[in-house]
Design a protein around this motif. Structure first.
Motif, PDB file in Angstrom:
ATOM      1  N   GLU A  69      -2.996  -4.241   9.857  1.00 54.77           N
ATOM      2  CA  GLU A  69      -1.663  -3.867  10.297  1.00 54.77           C
ATOM      3  C   GLU A  69      -0.730  -3.867   9.091  1.00 54.77           C
ATOM      4  OE1 GLU A  69      -0.423  -6.353  13.531  1.00 54.77           O
ATOM      5  OE2 GLU A  69      -1.962  -5.571  14.899  1.00 54.77           O
ATOM      6  N   ILE A  70      -0.063  -2.748   8.869  1.00 56.06           N
ATOM      7  CA  ILE A  70       0.819  -2.584   7.714  1.00 56.06           C
ATOM      8  C   ILE A  70       2.194  -2.186   8.236  1.00 56.06           C
ATOM      9  CG2 ILE A  70       1.307  -1.238   5.646  1.00 56.06           C
ATOM     10  CD1 ILE A  70      -2.264  -1.471   6.762  1.00 56.06           C
ATOM     11  N   THR A  71       3.210  -3.012   7.988  1.00 48.16           N
ATOM     12  CA  THR A  71       4.549  -2.765   8.501  1.00 48.16           C
ATOM     13  C   THR A  71       5.585  -2.983   7.408  1.00 48.16           C
ATOM     14  OG1 THR A  71       3.886  -3.530  10.708  1.00 48.16           O
ATOM     15  CG2 THR A  71       6.242  -3.399  10.275  1.00 48.16           C
ATOM     16  N   ASP A  72       6.441  -1.990   7.224  1.00 48.97           N
ATOM     17  CA  ASP A  72       7.568  -2.106   6.294  1.00 48.97           C
ATOM     18  C   ASP A  72       7.095  -2.442   4.880  1.00 48.97           C
ATOM     19  OD1 ASP A  72      10.224  -1.940   5.591  1.00 48.97           O
ATOM     20  OD2 ASP A  72      10.690  -4.015   6.125  1.00 48.97           O
ATOM     21  N   VAL A  73       6.273  -1.551   4.329  1.00 45.30           N
ATOM     22  CA  VAL A  73       5.773  -1.674   2.959  1.00 45.30           C
ATOM     23  C   VAL A  73       6.252  -0.453   2.177  1.00 45.30           C
ATOM     24  CG1 VAL A  73       3.716  -1.754   1.503  1.00 45.30           C
ATOM     25  CG2 VAL A  73       3.769  -3.022   3.668  1.00 45.30           C
ATOM     26  N   HIS A  74       6.975  -0.673   1.072  1.00 45.96           N
ATOM     27  CA  HIS A  74       7.619   0.449   0.377  1.00 45.96           C
ATOM     28  C   HIS A  74       7.751   0.198  -1.111  1.00 45.96           C
ATOM     29  CE1 HIS A  74       9.026   2.049   4.276  1.00 45.96           C
ATOM     30  NE2 HIS A  74       9.418   0.822   4.550  1.00 45.96           N
ATOM     31  N   ASN A  75       7.857   1.305  -1.860  1.00 42.04           N
ATOM     32  CA  ASN A  75       8.437   1.252  -3.190  1.00 42.04           C
ATOM     33  C   ASN A  75       9.957   1.282  -3.064  1.00 42.04           C
ATOM     34  OD1 ASN A  75       5.718   2.930  -4.494  1.00 42.04           O
ATOM     35  ND2 ASN A  75       6.634   1.247  -5.635  1.00 42.04           N
TER      36      ASN A  75
ATOM     37  N   THR B 202     -17.261  -0.093   7.807  1.00 43.17           N
ATOM     38  CA  THR B 202     -16.766   0.244   9.143  1.00 43.17           C
ATOM     39  C   THR B 202     -15.467  -0.499   9.416  1.00 43.17           C
ATOM     40  OG1 THR B 202     -19.008   0.610   9.999  1.00 43.17           O
ATOM     41  CG2 THR B 202     -17.268   0.196  11.611  1.00 43.17           C
ATOM     42  N   ILE B 203     -14.455   0.246   9.853  1.00 44.78           N
ATOM     43  CA  ILE B 203     -13.152  -0.340  10.180  1.00 44.78           C
ATOM     44  C   ILE B 203     -12.832   0.011  11.627  1.00 44.78           C
ATOM     45  CG2 ILE B 203     -10.701  -0.451   9.622  1.00 44.78           C
ATOM     46  CD1 ILE B 203     -13.068   1.035   7.086  1.00 44.78           C
ATOM     47  N   ARG B 204     -12.468  -0.999  12.412  1.00 47.12           N
ATOM     48  CA  ARG B 204     -12.209  -0.751  13.826  1.00 47.12           C
ATOM     49  C   ARG B 204     -10.823  -0.164  14.070  1.00 47.12           C
ATOM     50  NH1 ARG B 204     -10.100  -3.066  18.493  1.00 47.12           N
ATOM     51  NH2 ARG B 204      -9.201  -4.800  17.340  1.00 47.12           N
ATOM     52  N   ARG B 205      -9.796  -0.697  13.419  1.00 50.57           N
ATOM     53  CA  ARG B 205      -8.439  -0.314  13.806  1.00 50.57           C
ATOM     54  C   ARG B 205      -7.478  -0.498  12.636  1.00 50.57           C
ATOM     55  NH1 ARG B 205      -4.213  -3.382  16.326  1.00 50.57           N
ATOM     56  NH2 ARG B 205      -2.887  -2.124  17.696  1.00 50.57           N
ATOM     57  N   ILE B 206      -6.659   0.541  12.378  1.00 46.90           N
ATOM     58  CA  ILE B 206      -5.607   0.466  11.370  1.00 46.90           C
ATOM     59  C   ILE B 206      -4.311   0.965  11.995  1.00 46.90           C
ATOM     60  CG2 ILE B 206      -4.794   1.237   9.110  1.00 46.90           C
ATOM     61  CD1 ILE B 206      -7.702   1.694   8.322  1.00 46.90           C
ATOM     62  N   VAL B 207      -3.263   0.151  11.919  1.00 45.24           N
ATOM     63  CA  VAL B 207      -1.959   0.522  12.470  1.00 45.24           C
ATOM     64  C   VAL B 207      -0.912   0.364  11.376  1.00 45.24           C
ATOM     65  CG1 VAL B 207      -0.166  -0.051  14.153  1.00 45.24           C
ATOM     66  CG2 VAL B 207      -2.571  -0.126  14.822  1.00 45.24           C
TER      67      VAL B 207
ATOM     68  N   LYS C 202       3.973   5.511   1.082  1.00 42.44           N
ATOM     69  CA  LYS C 202       3.463   6.849   0.776  1.00 42.44           C
ATOM     70  C   LYS C 202       2.268   7.234   1.631  1.00 42.44           C
ATOM     71  CE  LYS C 202       1.739   9.667  -3.076  1.00 42.44           C
ATOM     72  NZ  LYS C 202       1.388   9.663  -4.527  1.00 42.44           N
ATOM     73  N   ARG C 203       1.248   6.399   1.660  1.00 42.05           N
ATOM     74  CA  ARG C 203       0.045   6.764   2.415  1.00 42.05           C
ATOM     75  C   ARG C 203      -0.528   5.533   3.090  1.00 42.05           C
ATOM     76  NH1 ARG C 203      -2.496   9.636  -1.248  1.00 42.05           N
ATOM     77  NH2 ARG C 203      -2.220  11.722  -0.393  1.00 42.05           N
ATOM     78  N   LEU C 204      -0.841   5.656   4.371  1.00 40.47           N
ATOM     79  CA  LEU C 204      -1.418   4.535   5.106  1.00 40.47           C
ATOM     80  C   LEU C 204      -2.876   4.310   4.715  1.00 40.47           C
ATOM     81  CD1 LEU C 204      -1.219   2.365   7.297  1.00 40.47           C
ATOM     82  CD2 LEU C 204      -1.740   4.132   8.999  1.00 40.47           C
ATOM     83  N   VAL C 205      -3.684   5.375   4.703  1.00 41.68           N
ATOM     84  CA  VAL C 205      -5.112   5.270   4.384  1.00 41.68           C
ATOM     85  C   VAL C 205      -5.451   6.306   3.318  1.00 41.68           C
ATOM     86  CG1 VAL C 205      -7.479   5.447   5.247  1.00 41.68           C
ATOM     87  CG2 VAL C 205      -5.685   4.493   6.714  1.00 41.68           C
TER      88      VAL C 205
ATOM     89  N   ILE D 223      -6.812   5.106  13.913  1.00 44.87           N
ATOM     90  CA  ILE D 223      -5.691   4.992  12.969  1.00 44.87           C
ATOM     91  C   ILE D 223      -4.425   5.463  13.671  1.00 44.87           C
ATOM     92  CG2 ILE D 223      -4.736   5.689  10.745  1.00 44.87           C
ATOM     93  CD1 ILE D 223      -7.584   6.456   9.893  1.00 44.87           C
ATOM     94  N   TYR D 224      -3.381   4.653  13.589  1.00 44.04           N
ATOM     95  CA  TYR D 224      -2.060   5.053  14.082  1.00 44.04           C
ATOM     96  C   TYR D 224      -1.049   4.845  12.971  1.00 44.04           C
ATOM     97  CZ  TYR D 224       2.377   5.030  16.603  1.00 44.04           C
ATOM     98  OH  TYR D 224       3.658   5.294  16.997  1.00 44.04           O
ATOM     99  N   GLY D 225      -0.279   5.899  12.672  1.00 41.58           N
ATOM    100  CA  GLY D 225       0.732   5.790  11.639  1.00 41.58           C
ATOM    101  C   GLY D 225       2.056   6.372  12.080  1.00 41.58           C
ATOM    102  N   LEU D 226       3.123   5.602  11.933  1.00 41.27           N
ATOM    103  CA  LEU D 226       4.483   6.036  12.241  1.00 41.27           C
ATOM    104  C   LEU D 226       5.353   5.781  11.027  1.00 41.27           C
ATOM    105  CD1 LEU D 226       6.923   6.817  14.092  1.00 41.27           C
ATOM    106  CD2 LEU D 226       7.029   4.390  14.733  1.00 41.27           C
TER     107      LEU D 226
END
Length: 299
Positions: A86-92, A119-124, A130-133, A145-148
């Motif tokens: 889970e990745i939230t509010d990560v920025h340059n 193998t990865i089950r879930r990435i949010v 810039k890029r989630l994955v 994968i869910y990205g907003l």
């Protein structure tokens, strides 16, 4: 966290890294680094409210920020399993603390196209930079994968990438991808034999920190070959793009089983193909969309 080469197994669960502010821009930062010579056995990992001072230059290592980075010199990466990221509010950010677009990645597998049975089950990701994955690898499998992102600093939810004249990535398998917000290439592929089971894109508004416009929903670029997509639903200014730079970096053998495309805003092209015949003649071939639905609703 740094798992150097040949430690054995990188194993942890319920790890949270949050509220970090790196104010030095003359080096890159990896919050969790795992050398690919190790076995990976990871449960849930959360990255939240992490900032990195950029140096104002996109694509160089300095000023970059990677949350979970798997790399190394091994030509036989060992792979393993990751349950949830889970990745939230990560920025340059710049020196004043304002978000900028530079080089952040939530999950980055950079093994120069080598096969890594991971193998990865879930990435949010929510406001993930810039890029989630980012995959520069072969044989990685991601179920969901869910990205907003509406901050304006995002390029892609996922990029499956080769590097022309250096390496090719093969056979990465992605289950469901959901992309929402403002970004330039919501789902992008420039590899070989990539599979997407389901892609659901809705990108809208202006990406003002980048070039000011939302461009592509699903993007097949330089060297994308034998790409397979089950269900594609894409709402964007340009919902689907086939965009090689020249014939030597062709897009070929693309099969989409079911595509539903809708133009957003002032877009005029359901399927975008570059118009420069001198550079693209012969660069796109054997493209098949078995079922195609076009929606003409405007925002």
């Amino acid at each position: 966290f740094n798992y150097r080469a040949s430690v054995g197994t990188a194993r942890f669960d319920n790890l949270t890294i949050k509220n970090l502010n790196d104010t030095v821009s003359n080096y890159g930062t990896n919050l969790v680094y795992i050398d690919s010579s190790n076995v990976i056995d990871i449960g849930k990992v959360t990255f939240s409210n992490c900032k990195k001072l950029g140096n104002g230059s996109i694509t160089d290592a300095e000023g970059s920020l990677q949350c979970l980075y798997i790399s190394g010199t091994s030509t036989t990466p060992r792979g393993g399993v990751i349950d949830t990221l889970e990745i939230t509010d990560v920025h340059n950010v710049n020196s004043g603390g304002s978000v900028i677009i530079e080089d952040t990645a939530g999950f980055y597998v950079g093994v120069n196209g080598h096969s890594i049975p991971l193998t990865i089950r879930r990435i949010v990701g929510k406001e993930f930079g810039k890029r989630l994955v980012k995959l520069q690898s072969s044989d990685v499998s991601i179920d969901y994968i869910y990205g907003l992102s509406e901050t304006g600093d995002s390029l892609s939810v996922i990029g499956v990438m080769s590097e022309p004249n250096l390496f090719t990535s093969y056979r990465n398998k992605i289950g469901t991808v959901i992309a929402r917000g403002t970004m330039d290439y919501a789902v992008a592929d420039s590899a070989e034999s990539t599979e997407f089971k389901s892609v659901d894109v809705s990108v809208y508004g202006s990406n003002t920190l980048n070039d000011g416009t939302v461009q592509f929903g699903f993007f097949a670029g330089n060297g994308s070959k034998k790409l397979r997509v089950g269900k594609l639903k894409s709402i964007a200014k340009r919902p689907l793009a086939l965009s090689p730079t020249n014939p030597s970096l062709s897009v070929s053998d693309l099969v989409i089983d079911d595509a539903e495309l809708e133009i957003y805003g002032n877009g005029t092209q359901f399927i975008n193909i570059p118009g420069n015949a001198s550079s693209t003649t012969g660069a796109i071939s054997d493209t098949s969309i078995k079922k195609l639905t076009l929606n003409v609703k405007q925002a």
